[in-house]
Motif scaffolding. Structure first.
Motif, PDB file in Angstrom:
ATOM      1  N   ASP A   1       0.822  -1.202   0.000  1.00  0.00           N
ATOM      2  CA  ASP A   1       0.000   0.000   0.000  1.00  0.00           C
ATOM      3  C   ASP A   1       0.863   1.261   0.000  1.00  0.00           C
ATOM      4  O   ASP A   1       0.504   2.275  -0.621  1.00  0.00           O
ATOM      5  N   LEU A   2       1.999   1.196   0.689  1.00  0.00           N
ATOM      6  CA  LEU A   2       2.917   2.333   0.689  1.00  0.00           C
ATOM      7  C   LEU A   2       3.520   2.533  -0.696  1.00  0.00           C
ATOM      8  O   LEU A   2       3.535   3.658  -1.234  1.00  0.00           O
TER       9      LEU A   2
ATOM     10  N   CYS B   1      -4.536   1.757   6.137  1.00  0.00           N
ATOM     11  CA  CYS B   1      -5.653   0.811   6.245  1.00  0.00           C
ATOM     12  C   CYS B   1      -6.728   1.165   5.219  1.00  0.00           C
ATOM     13  O   CYS B   1      -7.600   2.012   5.496  1.00  0.00           O
ATOM     14  N   PRO B   2      -6.681   0.560   4.043  1.00  0.00           N
ATOM     15  CA  PRO B   2      -7.674   0.877   3.012  1.00  0.00           C
ATOM     16  C   PRO B   2      -9.070   0.466   3.468  1.00  0.00           C
ATOM     17  O   PRO B   2      -9.270  -0.644   3.977  1.00  0.00           O
ATOM     18  N   PRO B   3     -10.054   1.346   3.317  1.00  0.00           N
ATOM     19  CA  PRO B   3     -11.419   0.985   3.705  1.00  0.00           C
ATOM     20  C   PRO B   3     -12.019  -0.026   2.750  1.00  0.00           C
ATOM     21  O   PRO B   3     -11.644  -0.095   1.584  1.00  0.00           O
TER      22      PRO B   3
ATOM     23  N   VAL C   1      -5.544   5.846   4.490  1.00  0.00           N
ATOM     24  CA  VAL C   1      -4.345   5.671   3.682  1.00  0.00           C
ATOM     25  C   VAL C   1      -3.691   7.015   3.385  1.00  0.00           C
ATOM     26  O   VAL C   1      -2.456   7.154   3.460  1.00  0.00           O
ATOM     27  N   GLU C   2      -4.478   8.024   3.067  1.00  0.00           N
ATOM     28  CA  GLU C   2      -3.915   9.318   2.686  1.00  0.00           C
ATOM     29  C   GLU C   2      -3.146   9.962   3.826  1.00  0.00           C
ATOM     30  O   GLU C   2      -2.072  10.541   3.611  1.00  0.00           O
ATOM     31  N   SER C   3      -3.656   9.872   5.044  1.00  0.00           N
ATOM     32  CA  SER C   3      -2.942  10.476   6.169  1.00  0.00           C
ATOM     33  C   SER C   3      -1.636   9.738   6.442  1.00  0.00           C
ATOM     34  O   SER C   3      -0.620  10.353   6.802  1.00  0.00           O
ATOM     35  N   VAL C   4      -1.637   8.416   6.255  1.00  0.00           N
ATOM     36  CA  VAL C   4      -0.419   7.630   6.451  1.00  0.00           C
ATOM     37  C   VAL C   4       0.607   7.958   5.373  1.00  0.00           C
ATOM     38  O   VAL C   4       1.808   8.125   5.653  1.00  0.00           O
ATOM     39  N   LEU C   5       0.166   8.077   4.115  1.00  0.00           N
ATOM     40  CA  LEU C   5       1.085   8.450   3.037  1.00  0.00           C
ATOM     41  C   LEU C   5       1.676   9.839   3.269  1.00  0.00           C
ATOM     42  O   LEU C   5       2.870  10.072   3.008  1.00  0.00           O
ATOM     43  N   ASP C   6       0.878  10.764   3.767  1.00  0.00           N
ATOM     44  CA  ASP C   6       1.388  12.102   4.089  1.00  0.00           C
ATOM     45  C   ASP C   6       2.519  12.012   5.112  1.00  0.00           C
ATOM     46  O   ASP C   6       3.555  12.674   4.981  1.00  0.00           O
ATOM     47  N   ALA C   7       2.302  11.178   6.145  1.00  0.00           N
ATOM     48  CA  ALA C   7       3.309  11.044   7.201  1.00  0.00           C
ATOM     49  C   ALA C   7       4.591  10.415   6.668  1.00  0.00           C
ATOM     50  O   ALA C   7       5.704  10.861   6.996  1.00  0.00           O
ATOM     51  N   TYR C   8       4.465   9.371   5.824  1.00  0.00           N
ATOM     52  CA  TYR C   8       5.655   8.737   5.256  1.00  0.00           C
ATOM     53  C   TYR C   8       6.397   9.701   4.328  1.00  0.00           C
ATOM     54  O   TYR C   8       7.641   9.743   4.308  1.00  0.00           O
ATOM     55  N   GLU C   9       5.661  10.474   3.537  1.00  0.00           N
ATOM     56  CA  GLU C   9       6.319  11.442   2.658  1.00  0.00           C
ATOM     57  C   GLU C   9       7.153  12.435   3.465  1.00  0.00           C
ATOM     58  O   GLU C   9       8.281  12.785   3.073  1.00  0.00           O
TER      59      GLU C   9
END
Length: 381
Positions: A29-30, A187-189, A364-372
């Motif tokens: 997912d990442l 966590c994809p819904p 997922v979007e908030s997690v991707l923001d954090a990883y970026e």
């Protein structure tokens, strides 16, 4: 002038999709999420299935798979992964190692680019029973992986963990301390599903995951049997044929004792997961040791409006504690697990509030923001 990198990010791990595990799903997912945002992503992993292609592009992600000599416990043996990983790392601006990974220490030492390690969990291999040779091999693998992960973490610019709660209880906390960045797994819904797995109008409990020792499925079976509810059903979904480390399906079946209310579903295909969650009243994650560090499936269940009963383990318990959508029970506590199931059956929580809380916190979007943010800082951008 140095040649510009071919990849913005190289992700290295042991097992990658189509293998199914929490660690694998996080990496997938990442990788695919960042690729969709325009990142040039390469994944290097073992070729766990010989029929898989050595190189391919999947959802904009370049996947390179290293043939293996043999599988030992939950890992693989072979020099190909190290060689191919170093090749792709040299073509990248940044590398993200997903631990536990036995090659991680060497890769971090030799990496020509900044390293960010994602530490998923402490490795857990049975050492107390079984053949002597297996116990010796497991113990040796256990120590080797811990040492390698520790080296990698100490050489990383950041150590991403699913929660500070888990990290502080990890065996490798000394190597994580000072580098910790807490980012939950993406966590994809799930989409709307039809309750096709329901068997009547009674109370339905579900489990989804690999049928392995650390999941504690037999304790869930015992707790369900203690409900003494003829209309209740327990749906146990998950692979028990092609799992790293070996399955305990025979043990689980002995606990079931041919009770017709309990159904072993086997592997549930991706296309049927929406229907599986839509068929449940409660989801259970009865894990028994620290190999379970978060439990993405409990978040997915919550997003689908299903409360979760989970074990009181570092990291795993944080989801219920933060959302209030479910119950936390001590590991292996059959009576406590049965009581929690009964309580949620008789007094169901607010499903809309629970679903919203999970979706907001673990999207997922908030997690991707954090990883970026972590990756940009590590790369000095």
């Amino acid at each position: 002038m140095p040649e510009p990198p071919h990849h913005d990010l190289c992700i290295v791990l042991t097992y990658y999709s189509p293998y199914v595990s929490g660690l694998t799903n996080v990496a997938r997912d990442l990788a695919e999420g960042l690729a969709a945002r325009g990142w040039r992503v390469c994944v290097v992993a073992s070729k766990h299935d010989p029929s898989l292609p050595t190189e391919e592009v999947v959802n904009r992600v370049q996947v390179v798979r290293a043939p293996v000599l043999a599988k030992v416990g939950k890992g693989t043996i072979g020099i190909n992964l190290t060689r191919l990983a170093l090749r792709e790392m040299a073509r990248s601006a940044l590398v993200n190692l997903h631990l536990p990974l036995v090659e991680a220490g060497l890769l971090a030492r030799l990496s020509p680019v900044p390293v960010v390690s994602t530490y998923h969990c402490d490795v857990s291999l049975p050492t107390g029973d079984g053949p002597v040779v297996r116990r010796v091999v497991n113990h040796a693998q256990h120590r080797a992986i811990d040492f390698s992960s520790s080296v990698a973490l100490r050489r990383s610019t950041a150590a991403v963990v699913s929660s500070e709660d888990y990290a502080r209880h990890s065996r490798l906390w000394p190597a994580i301390d000072g580098r910790l960045v807490a980012v939950p797994p993406p966590c994809p819904p799930r989409g709307p599903g039809r309750p096709t797995f329901r068997r009547g109008d009674g109370f339905h409990v579900g489990f989804l995951g690999r049928i392995v020792e650390e999941k504690g499925v037999e304790h869930l079976v015992d707790a369900f049997l203690a409900l003494d509810d003829p209309d209740a059903r327990l749906l146990v979904g998950g692979d028990y044929e092609a799992v790293a480390g070996g399955s305990v399906v025979d043990r689980v079946r002995r606990h079931i004792r041919d009770d017709p209310r309990i159904e072993m579903l086997g592997f549930v295909p991706e296309g049927e997961l929406d229907d599986f969650y839509a068929s449940l009243d409660v989801f259970a994650l009865p894990s028994v040791n620290a190999f379970e560090a978060f439990g993405i499936v409990q978040v997915v269940a919550m997003m689908a409006g299903v409360p979760a009963v989970v074990s009181d383990l570092p990291g795993v318990r944080t989801v219920v504690e933060e959302t209030g959508f479910g119950a936390v029970v001590a590991p292996r506590d059959v009576d406590g697990l049965a009581a929690a199931l009964s309580r949620l059956r008789d007094s169901p929580p607010d499903t809309e509030a629970g679903s919203t809380a999970a979706a907001t916190r673990y999207s997922v979007e908030s997690v991707l923001d954090a990883y970026e943010a972590v990756f940009h800082k590590a790369a000095g951008r």
